[in-house]
Design a protein around this motif. Sequence first.
Motif, PDB file in Angstrom:
ATOM      1  N   ALA A 157       0.834  -1.208   0.000  1.00  0.00           N
ATOM      2  CA  ALA A 157       0.000   0.000   0.000  1.00  0.00           C
ATOM      3  C   ALA A 157       0.863   1.249   0.000  1.00  0.00           C
ATOM      4  O   ALA A 157       0.587   2.220  -0.715  1.00  0.00           O
ATOM      5  N   TRP A 186      -0.770  -1.913  -7.715  1.00  0.00           N
ATOM      6  CA  TRP A 186      -2.206  -1.800  -7.497  1.00  0.00           C
ATOM      7  C   TRP A 186      -2.842  -3.146  -7.187  1.00  0.00           C
ATOM      8  O   TRP A 186      -3.595  -3.272  -6.201  1.00  0.00           O
ATOM      9  N   VAL A 190      -4.725  -4.191  -3.658  1.00  0.00           N
ATOM     10  CA  VAL A 190      -6.173  -4.448  -3.623  1.00  0.00           C
ATOM     11  C   VAL A 190      -6.453  -5.857  -3.110  1.00  0.00           C
ATOM     12  O   VAL A 190      -7.345  -6.063  -2.281  1.00  0.00           O
ATOM     13  N   SER A 227     -14.557   2.682  -1.165  1.00  0.00           N
ATOM     14  CA  SER A 227     -13.148   2.348  -1.353  1.00  0.00           C
ATOM     15  C   SER A 227     -12.932   1.600  -2.666  1.00  0.00           C
ATOM     16  O   SER A 227     -11.969   1.868  -3.391  1.00  0.00           O
ATOM     17  N   LEU A 231     -10.579   2.839  -5.726  1.00  0.00           N
ATOM     18  CA  LEU A 231      -9.454   2.032  -6.215  1.00  0.00           C
ATOM     19  C   LEU A 231      -9.610   1.711  -7.700  1.00  0.00           C
ATOM     20  O   LEU A 231      -8.625   1.722  -8.452  1.00  0.00           O
ATOM     21  N   VAL A 234      -8.646   4.743  -9.609  1.00  0.00           N
ATOM     22  CA  VAL A 234      -7.184   4.893  -9.673  1.00  0.00           C
ATOM     23  C   VAL A 234      -6.616   4.073 -10.818  1.00  0.00           C
ATOM     24  O   VAL A 234      -5.800   4.566 -11.614  1.00  0.00           O
ATOM     25  N   ARG A 235      -7.052   2.828 -10.907  1.00  0.00           N
ATOM     26  CA  ARG A 235      -6.512   1.946 -11.954  1.00  0.00           C
ATOM     27  C   ARG A 235      -6.906   2.441 -13.345  1.00  0.00           C
ATOM     28  O   ARG A 235      -6.077   2.400 -14.277  1.00  0.00           O
ATOM     29  N   LEU A 255      -6.269   7.629  -3.365  1.00  0.00           N
ATOM     30  CA  LEU A 255      -5.689   6.676  -2.420  1.00  0.00           C
ATOM     31  C   LEU A 255      -5.722   7.215  -0.998  1.00  0.00           C
ATOM     32  O   LEU A 255      -5.932   6.457  -0.045  1.00  0.00           O
ATOM     33  N   VAL A 258      -9.008   6.400   0.265  1.00  0.00           N
ATOM     34  CA  VAL A 258      -9.107   4.993   0.650  1.00  0.00           C
ATOM     35  C   VAL A 258      -8.504   4.765   2.030  1.00  0.00           C
ATOM     36  O   VAL A 258      -9.086   4.060   2.879  1.00  0.00           O
TER      37      VAL A 258
END
Length: 326
Positions: A157, A186, A190, A227, A231, A234-235, A255, A258
Motif C-alpha cells: 500500500a 495496485w 487491492v 473504497s 481504487l 485509480v486503476r 488513495l 481509501v
Amino acid sequence: MHLNPAGRCPNNRGQLYVVSDGYDLGVGMLMHRATPEERDTMVASIGPFWDANETWLVLGVGLLLVAFPKAHGLVLSELYLPTALMLVGLVLRGAAFDFRVKAKTGRKAMWDRMFIAGSMLASICQGWMLGRYISGFGEGWNYPIFAGAIAVALPMAYALLGATWLVMKTQGELQEKAIEWSKIAWAPMVLGLILISMATPWISETVRVRWFTLPAIIAVAAIPITSGVALLAVRLLLGTPAVRGALCWLPFVLLVLVFFLSFLGLSYSIYPFVVIDRLTVWQAASSPESLKVILIGVCVTLPVIIAYIGFSYRVFRGKAIELDYA
C-alpha cells in the motif's frame, strides 16, 4: 464524569502519519527500481516533507503516553521488538538521507541501499504492529498469520501511495516509470486489502458483531463500496493520458481517501476500546485534570503543526526540480 478530549487523538494522529509518512516510505522502497539520477529526483520530491511527516508519529505516541498511560504500557510492552526495529529503520532512513548528500560517488549507492532498507524495515514493522493491534494481541496460530499478512500488505500500500506521489510530483521518463510502478503495486494492494477485510471479522468477534448486525451493516457497507470505486478509478486513471497532465494528482488523492475510509472503518470497529477487548477509552484514560491540561496543549500545538505543514506543502507544490545541495 467522563472527560476525554484526547479520546481519539492516537487514531487520528496514526491516520495522518500513515498517509503522510506512508508515501515517502513508499518512495524509499521504490528507489531500487530507479537510476542514480532518478533517485536524486525522488529524494527531492519528498525532501521538504518527510521529516515533518514523522511529527505525527511522535505526537501520537506522546499523546498515547500522557492521555492513555495504561494503553501505552500495554501496547508498547506487546510491541517492544517491532517498535525497536521500526525505529532502527527510521534512523537508517534519516542517516542515509543526510549522508548520501556528502558521500563520494562510489559510496552514494551504499547510502541509497540503506535508505531503501530502512524504508522497507519500517514499513514491515508497522504492518506487523497494526496486525497485532487490530487482533487485540491475541494468542494462537491464526493471530501471527494475520499480522504477517498485514506486514506484507502495508508495504505494498505504501509503494502504491509512493508511486502515485511520484506520478504527481515528477515528469518525463520518471513519471512514466511511476505510472508503471503504480500499475504493478495496485493489484497486490487491492488483493491484500480484500483478504485482510475478510480475515478481520474472522480474527475478532467484536469486529464481526460490529460489521454484520443490522442496521450497522447498511452504514458500514458504504466504506468498502466507496473504497472499491476509488481504487477502480485509480486503476482506470493510470491507463489514461490525463494522468500525465492535468489529472496527475487525482490517483494520489483517491488513495488518500481509501486510507481515510480504512481508518474510519477501523475506528468504528474497535471503539470504545483503545486496545480491543482489553481496555476501553474510559479505563485507559488519565484523570480528568490531566486530560484538561492535554487539551490545552493540543489546542495550542496542533494548529501550529498543521499550519507549518500546510505552509511547506504550499511552498513546495508543483513538480520536483533537480536536486541541488549548493
